[in-house]
Design an enzyme around this catalytic site. Structure first.
Site, PDB file in Angstrom:
ATOM      1  N   TYR A 191       0.823  -1.212   0.000  1.00  0.00           N
ATOM      2  CA  TYR A 191       0.000   0.000   0.000  1.00  0.00           C
ATOM      3  C   TYR A 191       0.862   1.270   0.000  1.00  0.00           C
ATOM      4  O   TYR A 191       0.615   2.183  -0.787  1.00  0.00           O
ATOM      5  CB  TYR A 191      -0.898  -0.023   1.228  1.00  0.00           C
ATOM      6  N   LYS A 248       0.810   4.862  -2.386  1.00  0.00           N
ATOM      7  CA  LYS A 248       0.473   6.141  -1.771  1.00  0.00           C
ATOM      8  C   LYS A 248       1.658   7.109  -1.834  1.00  0.00           C
ATOM      9  O   LYS A 248       1.460   8.334  -1.914  1.00  0.00           O
ATOM     10  CB  LYS A 248       0.015   5.923  -0.328  1.00  0.00           C
TER      11      LYS A 248
END
Lengths: 305, 305
Positions: free
Chosen positions: B168, B172
């Protein structure tokens, strides 16, 4: 650059280097070979690989050293797995002691001018070409309960951004996010994670890149003196190789460990002054380029879109 | 949160919101509808979209407001193009005045346990689901010589990292790299770029995520109080919504513009003390989890790999 030579002796170690047939990767491969390491290079171009093998021979320290080259693209998990397995074969299928993930390239262009294929490639060559290797290697290391180190190669553009690199900065920022996460997570296994942020290097990829680089991007980069791959590979300790990048490292440290609380504090003070000035100047240059840019878009038929 | 309400009046503006059927996106859509904006929501789940439309009606200010919902996945350039075109149709094919790219989700897991599909999804839902929308919208805006704003939604994990989020954090961080590049590059067109770094939000996605989150990750996150999507959407100016994230924003600013030279300097001083302490504590927790983690790997049959 990649490690403190005091704490790590490459002699007899198996070093796995992706993107090792030219530029930074090749310079690093030769340096490690000259220190007595076994070297496995993975890259795409077979001719360059053959030449790299010849160059490694010129710095050989002992007959026992094993130099290998392999041609793989590394853009998928499967190819990255196959490449690593091939390199491990003559090492009793044991994971390398150190991996240096130097593969990558950039396609500078204005965001609205990129094709979907180019943007996808930007992430493939900026991020996945290293992430898949790291993923499969880490799995193997943990499964074999081996320790070792994995070094990613990001870029100064992993710590800051320059117009014209919207297809490249995201992947290099992503690598930084991956390396920072793994640095902490891999304390679980005793696997060391490093990430190197080289500035502009005058390598074959850079020459390729310059052919298509927007003029505005070239202008902004002028301040960056650049350095040769050899200088970068010989540079000091982990992680940066010039003051500019070091400033961005310190001023974008987030939760990453510092390279020294006091020195980093001093660098950060300087960065707090010069980076905003640089940003303001850059913004001004971009705005001044506005008219010329619309002319350029007109010329390439963009408005017919 | 997304803008200073003093400088931007949403009334009569067309706001395009991806991921707008729940969580932060929905809270934002309602807030904008209550200010008199035309709202177009894109998300996947048709039932949630229908419910969102009902909720928008409850805050309608005038008959003239147009509320629309569209079901698209947004993971490819083609789907993102189709979604935006559909939303523009009843607005004379003119680009929206403001786009808020809230779509995304995370799959927390240890790096060596991810499948290739999950890692690919991590980048798709962390990065591409917003990048493709931004790309097509920017092209259209430039071609129509329109100005406007595009707001990305990253995460506190776009500024720092936590073990368990290696699928993740890269996406990001990549979004942050993209937004920073475009902020400067789009001065060429007068298109404003914002990026929001929300902390943990107690939304449906978060509940989904918690079901599969490693226990170690939960423990590290305990310090993060979280806030509701409504609080985030009501929060102050551009770009963070809590002190923790603000510390990471300032200490990872790189070449991004500051939110105020003096206040950011003070926050950075505090960050220089507490973040290294937090990192040290986190590293210690991870090391302490080592034995339990190997047991876990044994249980899931990892060593058979």
């Amino acid at each position: 650059m990649f490690w403190s030579t005091k704490s790590w002796d490459a002699a007899g170690k198996h070093c796995y280097i992706t993107g090792g047939s030219s530029g930074l990767g090749l310079a690093l491969a030769k340096m490690l070979a000259a220190q007595g390491a076994h070297v496995s290079i993975v890259a795409r171009d077979e001719q360059r690989l053959a030449r790299a093998l010849v160059e490694l021979e010129t710095v050989r320290q002992s007959k026992a050293q094993l130099f290998q080259v392999f041609s793989y693209s590394l853009l998928t998990a499967e190819a990255s797995e196959a490449a690593l397995k091939a390199a491990m074969e003559r090492h009793s299928d044991v994971t390398p002691d150190a991996a240096f993930l130097c593969a990558g390239k950039s396609i500078p262009r204005f965001f609205v001018e990129y094709t979907t294929a180019e943007l996808t490639e930007g992430m493939d060559f900026g991020y996945w070409v290293q992430a898949w290797s790291a993923w499969f290697l880490a799995k193997k290391m943990v499964a074999q309960r081996r320790t070792g180190s994995i070094t990613f190669v990001s870029s100064t553009l992993g710590l800051m951004t320059v117009p014209g690199y919207s297809g490249y900065c995201p992947g290099k920022h992503a690598l930084r996010g991956l390396a920072d996460t793994l640095r902490c997570e891999f304390l679980l296994y005793g696997i060391d994670i490093h990430i190197f942020f080289p500035p502009t290097m005058f390598t074959p990829s850079y020459e390729e890149e310059n052919k298509i680089k927007p003029a505005l991007t070239k202008k902004i980069e002028e301040a960056d003196g650049g350095l040769t791959a050899e200088q970068a590979a010989m540079g000091q300790a982990h992680i940066t190789a010039d003051f500019l990048t070091d400033s961005f490292r310190v001023s974008s440290r987030g939760s990453a460990p510092s390279n020294g609380w006091i020195l980093d504090g001093v660098i950060d003070l300087a960065a707090r002054v010069w980076i905003p000035l640089w940003s303001t100047l850059t913004d001004r240059r971009v705005r001044a380029h506005r008219e010329g840019h619309y002319q350029h878009l007109q010329e390439i038929g963009f408005f017919a879109f």
